[in-house]
Design an enzyme around this catalytic site. Structure first.
Site, PDB file in Angstrom:
ATOM      1  N   LYS A   1      -9.243   3.129  -2.262  1.00 57.66           N
ATOM      2  CA  LYS A   1      -9.592   2.425  -1.016  1.00 57.66           C
ATOM      3  C   LYS A   1     -10.928   2.917  -0.449  1.00 57.66           C
ATOM      4  CE  LYS A   1      -7.311   1.135   3.365  1.00 57.66           C
ATOM      5  NZ  LYS A   1      -6.070   1.322   4.147  1.00 57.66           N
TER       6      LYS A   1
ATOM      7  N   CYS B   1      -5.542  -3.150   2.022  1.00 51.68           N
ATOM      8  CA  CYS B   1      -5.304  -3.291   3.469  1.00 51.68           C
ATOM      9  C   CYS B   1      -6.593  -3.438   4.285  1.00 51.68           C
ATOM     10  CB  CYS B   1      -4.425  -2.149   3.956  1.00 51.68           C
ATOM     11  SG  CYS B   1      -3.562  -2.608   5.477  1.00 51.68           S
TER      12      CYS B   1
ATOM     13  N   GLU C   1       0.841  -1.210   0.000  1.00 55.48           N
ATOM     14  CA  GLU C   1       0.000   0.000   0.000  1.00 55.48           C
ATOM     15  C   GLU C   1       0.881   1.268   0.000  1.00 55.48           C
ATOM     16  OE1 GLU C   1      -2.287   0.017   3.616  1.00 55.48           O
ATOM     17  OE2 GLU C   1      -3.511   1.743   3.039  1.00 55.48           O
TER      18      GLU C   1
HETATM   19  C1  ACM Z   1      -4.325  -0.240   6.884  1.00 62.23           C
HETATM   20  O1  ACM Z   1      -5.414  -0.184   6.308  1.00 62.23           O
HETATM   21  N1  ACM Z   1      -3.251   0.315   6.370  1.00 62.23           N
HETATM   22  C2  ACM Z   1      -4.195  -0.951   8.167  1.00 62.23           C
END
Ligand code: ACM
Length: 279
Positions: free
Chosen positions: A111, A144, A40
């Site tokens: 995201k 993530c 990420e």
């Molecule tokens: C995350 O979403 N970086 C824990």
């Protein structure tokens, strides 16, 4: 087909140093890998001290040193790459993933579920859960903390994803590494979680990147602390077989008419704590 992850520590605010680290790992034997997943926010690092630092380390996708660098790597190695990306779109930042191949940028995902201080820097994703057909397979991307929300994984599966690429900067020890193989099992697809290692200020990242198959088995797991490349051979046919018994099909047996609560924001007002988005 071979798919893999590149587990390492991107350098906060130093893209050149990050690309140097990627170069040194790519020099290792890649065993004919076709699709490689990076962590990420790979072009920026993660634990920003301020909004200004998040902004200064972001890039517009259409004018990005990192995107051009990855496309060149794809050309050199006849590879596809999914990477986390700090995306600047006019005056807004998104915690995004990009899919690139030898012919350029193929797709992006923003995201949906922001974690902790990410809410101070990024706007939540606004483009749903897209999937991209690269010929050999159909790819979905989640990032993530999205691992906590089964709805997103199911949408990617319903859209035909064979592989979900999951760039990560995980900090809660062992949780996603337990949960992600269950998403693979329940949706009968492959998942590559490319996590990072190292620490940034008060956050330590948990490594242990994984590749899970449609039976929920781990094909590969990295160490919690070492920079490494993990690669596994996969069979796309296994991800396309949604037959559970000769009378049960994962998709045809669904009862969406009984699931309408899932599309209501919070029907019983449950939950606690602050969830506000800063900017
Ligand atoms: C995350 O979403 N970086 C824990």
């Amino acid at each position: 087909m071979k798919i893999g992850f590149l587990q390492f520590a991107p350098v906060l605010g130093d893209l050149r140093a990050t690309m140097h680290r990627i170069d040194s790992l790519l020099q290792e034997n890649m065993e004919g890998c076709d699709l490689l997943v990076l962590p990420e926010l790979c072009n920026s690092g993660y634990n920003f001290q301020s909004y200004e630092q998040a902004w200064e380390t972001s890039e517009p996708i259409e004018d990005s040193i990192f995107v051009r660098y990855l496309i060149n790597k794809c050309r050199e190695r006849n590879l596809h790459v999914v990477s986390g990306f700090n995306e600047r779109d006019r005056d807004t930042l998104y915690n995004s993933a990009i899919l690139v191949g030898p012919h350029g940028l193929i797709g992006t995902y923003r995201k949906l579920h922001l974690f902790l201080n990410e809410k101070d820097f990024f706007r939540p994703g606004n483009q749903g859960v897209p999937v991209f057909d690269i010929g050999s397979c159909i790819i979905g991307m989640l990032i993530c903390f999205d691992w906590t929300f089964p709805e997103a994984w199911r949408i990617a599966a319903l859209k035909g994803a064979d592989i979900i690429c999951h760039p990560s900067n995980l900090v809660l020890p062992g949780l996603a590494q337990r949960g992600v193989p269950i998403h693979a099992l329940l949706n009968r697809l492959y998942i590559v979680t490319a996590n990072r290692i190292g620490a940034e200020r008060d956050l330590s990242f948990t490594g242990s990147s994984i590749i899970a198959n449609p039976r929920g088995d781990l094909l590969c797991q990295a160490s919690p602390i070492k920079a490494e490349v993990g690669i596994a051979e996969i069979d796309i046919g296994l991800a396309r077989d949604k037959q559970i018994t000769d009378r049960n099909d994962l998709f045809k047996d669904r009862r969406p008419e009984e699931y309408s609560l899932l599309t209501e924001p919070n029907p019983f007002g449950r939950g606690s704590g602050r969830t506000g988005h800063g900017k």
